[in-house]
Scaffold this active site. Structure first.
Site, PDB file in Angstrom:
ATOM      1  N   GLU A  57       0.843  -1.212   0.000  1.00 34.30           N
ATOM      2  CA  GLU A  57       0.000   0.000   0.000  1.00 34.30           C
ATOM      3  C   GLU A  57       0.873   1.254   0.000  1.00 34.30           C
ATOM      4  OE1 GLU A  57      -4.037  -0.585   2.227  1.00 34.30           O
ATOM      5  OE2 GLU A  57      -2.474  -1.429   3.495  1.00 34.30           O
ATOM      6  N   GLU A  92      -4.009 -10.015   4.075  1.00 33.07           N
ATOM      7  CA  GLU A  92      -5.102  -9.557   4.936  1.00 33.07           C
ATOM      8  C   GLU A  92      -6.155 -10.651   5.138  1.00 33.07           C
ATOM      9  OE1 GLU A  92      -3.446  -7.652   2.894  1.00 33.07           O
ATOM     10  OE2 GLU A  92      -3.274  -5.643   3.727  1.00 33.07           O
TER      11      GLU A  92
HETATM   12  C1  1HE Z   1       6.466  -8.796  12.232  1.00 34.37           C
HETATM   13  C2  1HE Z   1       5.773  -8.642  11.012  1.00 34.37           C
HETATM   14  C3  1HE Z   1       4.573  -7.873  11.027  1.00 34.37           C
HETATM   15  C4  1HE Z   1       7.511  -9.862  10.654  1.00 34.37           C
HETATM   16  N1  1HE Z   1       4.191  -7.343  12.179  1.00 34.37           N
HETATM   17  N2  1HE Z   1       6.034  -8.239  13.367  1.00 34.37           N
HETATM   18  N3  1HE Z   1       1.763  -8.587   7.241  1.00 34.37           N
HETATM   19  C5  1HE Z   1       1.890  -9.899   7.180  1.00 34.37           C
HETATM   20  O1  1HE Z   1       0.979 -10.651   7.370  1.00 34.37           O
HETATM   21  C6  1HE Z   1       3.289 -10.406   6.914  1.00 34.37           C
HETATM   22  C7  1HE Z   1       3.839 -11.102   8.149  1.00 34.37           C
HETATM   23  N4  1HE Z   1       5.262 -11.409   8.023  1.00 34.37           N
HETATM   24  C8  1HE Z   1       5.714 -12.459   7.303  1.00 34.37           C
HETATM   25  O2  1HE Z   1       4.975 -13.153   6.621  1.00 34.37           O
HETATM   26  C9  1HE Z   1       7.200 -12.720   7.362  1.00 34.37           C
HETATM   27  O3  1HE Z   1       7.706 -12.112   8.538  1.00 34.37           O
HETATM   28  C10 1HE Z   1       7.988 -12.172   6.144  1.00 34.37           C
HETATM   29  C11 1HE Z   1       7.639 -13.015   4.915  1.00 34.37           C
HETATM   30  C12 1HE Z   1       7.680 -10.712   5.885  1.00 34.37           C
HETATM   31  C13 1HE Z   1       9.512 -12.280   6.441  1.00 34.37           C
HETATM   32  O4  1HE Z   1       9.829 -13.593   6.828  1.00 34.37           O
HETATM   33  P1  1HE Z   1      11.214 -13.869   7.601  1.00 34.37           P
HETATM   34  O5  1HE Z   1      11.329 -15.347   7.773  1.00 34.37           O
HETATM   35  O6  1HE Z   1      12.313 -13.130   6.916  1.00 34.37           O
HETATM   36  O7  1HE Z   1      11.071 -13.141   9.038  1.00 34.37           O
HETATM   37  P2  1HE Z   1      10.278 -13.645  10.335  1.00 34.37           P
HETATM   38  O8  1HE Z   1      11.139 -14.611  11.109  1.00 34.37           O
HETATM   39  O9  1HE Z   1       8.896 -14.093  10.026  1.00 34.37           O
HETATM   40  O10 1HE Z   1      10.136 -12.284  11.155  1.00 34.37           O
HETATM   41  C14 1HE Z   1      11.228 -11.685  11.835  1.00 34.37           C
HETATM   42  C15 1HE Z   1      10.650 -10.861  12.961  1.00 34.37           C
HETATM   43  O11 1HE Z   1       9.825  -9.838  12.436  1.00 34.37           O
HETATM   44  C16 1HE Z   1       9.738 -11.695  13.870  1.00 34.37           C
HETATM   45  O12 1HE Z   1       9.825 -11.142  15.165  1.00 34.37           O
HETATM   46  P3  1HE Z   1      10.731 -11.830  16.326  1.00 34.37           P
HETATM   47  O13 1HE Z   1      10.516 -10.964  17.525  1.00 34.37           O
HETATM   48  O14 1HE Z   1      10.193 -13.235  16.465  1.00 34.37           O
HETATM   49  O15 1HE Z   1      12.162 -11.810  15.809  1.00 34.37           O
HETATM   50  C17 1HE Z   1       8.371 -11.415  13.318  1.00 34.37           C
HETATM   51  O16 1HE Z   1       7.343 -11.600  14.265  1.00 34.37           O
HETATM   52  C18 1HE Z   1       8.507  -9.938  12.968  1.00 34.37           C
HETATM   53  N5  1HE Z   1       7.529  -9.554  11.960  1.00 34.37           N
HETATM   54  N6  1HE Z   1       6.446  -9.318  10.046  1.00 34.37           N
HETATM   55  C19 1HE Z   1       4.905  -7.518  13.319  1.00 34.37           C
HETATM   56  N7  1HE Z   1       3.874  -7.651   9.918  1.00 34.37           N
HETATM   57  C20 1HE Z   1      -3.096  -0.490   7.248  1.00 34.37           C
HETATM   58  S1  1HE Z   1      -3.703  -2.071   7.037  1.00 34.37           S
HETATM   59  C21 1HE Z   1      -2.434  -3.033   6.394  1.00 34.37           C
HETATM   60  C22 1HE Z   1      -2.753  -4.464   6.625  1.00 34.37           C
HETATM   61  C23 1HE Z   1      -1.538  -5.318   6.477  1.00 34.37           C
HETATM   62  O17 1HE Z   1      -0.450  -4.882   6.253  1.00 34.37           O
HETATM   63  S2  1HE Z   1      -1.811  -6.992   6.653  1.00 34.37           S
HETATM   64  C24 1HE Z   1      -0.279  -7.737   6.329  1.00 34.37           C
HETATM   65  C25 1HE Z   1       0.521  -7.927   7.579  1.00 34.37           C
END
Ligand code: 1HE
Length: 265
Positions: A118, A138
């Site tokens: 976005e 989402e």
């Molecule tokens: C996060 C987030 C996040 C990672 N919010 N903490 N977005 C999503 O649904 C995408 C969610 N994220 C993922 O699917 C993956 O993290 C990725 C594909 C982006 C990257 O994967 P990877 O293996 O490189 O990293 P990871 O091990 O999953 O994440 C590393 C850290 O980042 C981990 O935290 P930690 O404390 O365990 O080290 C994750 O929890 C954190 N992390 N993504 C919070 N999104 C205005 S409305 C908009 C609506 C949306 O955007 S919906 C989509 C949300």
């Protein structure tokens, strides 16, 4: 310059001036550049305080991913009223970027998902590295786009594709994203920032009023009925060409001092 949520916290975004262009980097690689309120507010601050000397901006992300979208830790325990105000906060800030003073080039790599996509779609030119991939998770998360995605993304890639992306959680590759119009340029991994800077420098050389018309008039003309569009175009083009800068550029061409359009090889 770096912006953090507090003095001891790691930076949320980092910015740098390079002559006529400014670079701004999402700087939460440990959280995959997830967009929490402080990051989004830091972007607002950056675009609000952009020095007059800056004529174009490059937006990019630190680490392996451009952005994992909305910081999902913010979603717990939010009331409907808080949700509306959060979404409107993003709208205000992304509109400030889209309808701001200067064009913004986004360099995308790794995950460009949810709110990350976005944000990129609120900017004017998108460069993708081959590592980039796009998704709207989402649907999987039980939420809906809230950063203007339902307004901007259908205009970019069509409502049917956005519907499919949210309903199925489908991921598009960088090559597919290039084919359907998410990115304007596709480059090898590690080349995105250099390409983004090259494009921003080129955009910065345009007459400011041309850039203004492209950012502010073009999208509105494109949305209006043709009769109003033709009239607005006639008025805007007349205003832009009436500027001293346009006259000087046209004179330079006629006196063979300006570059010609070059054939693509
Ligand atoms: C996060 C987030 C996040 C990672 N919010 N903490 N977005 C999503 O649904 C995408 C969610 N994220 C993922 O699917 C993956 O993290 C990725 C594909 C982006 C990257 O994967 P990877 O293996 O490189 O990293 P990871 O091990 O999953 O994440 C590393 C850290 O980042 C981990 O935290 P930690 O404390 O365990 O080290 C994750 O929890 C954190 N992390 N993504 C919070 N999104 C205005 S409305 C908009 C609506 C949306 O955007 S919906 C989509 C949300």
């Amino acid at each position: 310059m770096s912006v953090s949520a507090s003095d001891r916290a790691p930076p949320l975004i980092a910015s740098e001036l390079q002559g006529e262009i400014a670079l701004v980097r999402l700087a939460r690689p440990e959280k995959r550049n997830a967009l929490n309120d402080p990051v989004v507010l830091a972007l607002e601050e950056f675009f609000t305080r952009l020095p007059e000397s800056v004529k174009a901006v490059v937006l990019h992300g630190e680490g392996q991913h451009f952005s994992a979208g909305l910081d999902l830790t913010e979603l717990t325990e939010r009331s409907v009223a808080d949700g509306v105000s959060h979404s409107q906060n993003w709208h205000r800030i992304f509109e400030k970027i889209q309808f701001g003073r200067v064009p913004v080039v986004t360099v995308m790599h790794g995950a460009v998902v949810g709110g990350g996509l976005e944000l990129a779609s609120a900017t004017h030119i998108r460069v993708a590295e081959r590592s980039a991939y796009y998704a709207l998770p989402e649907g999987v998360r039980g939420i809906f786009v809230g950063g203007g995605g339902s307004v901007r993304l259908p205009r970019l890639i069509g409502t049917a594709r956005v519907m499919d992306m949210i309903l199925t959680g489908r991921t598009y590759s960088a090559e597919e994203g290039q084919a359907i119009g998410i990115s304007h340029y596709l480059v090898d991994n590690g080349q995105g920032l250099a390409k983004g800077i090259e494009i921003a420098r080129r955009v910065a050389k345009n007459a400011p009023l041309t850039n203004f018309a492209v950012m502010h008039a073009l999208p509105r003309i494109a949305e209006s009925d043709p009769a109003a569009g033709f009239l607005t175009e006639a008025l805007v083009s007349s205003i832009v060409q009436g500027e001293g800068e346009a006259k000087e550029r046209l004179k330079a061409f006629l006196e063979k001092r300006a570059p010609k359009v070059v054939q693509k090889r």
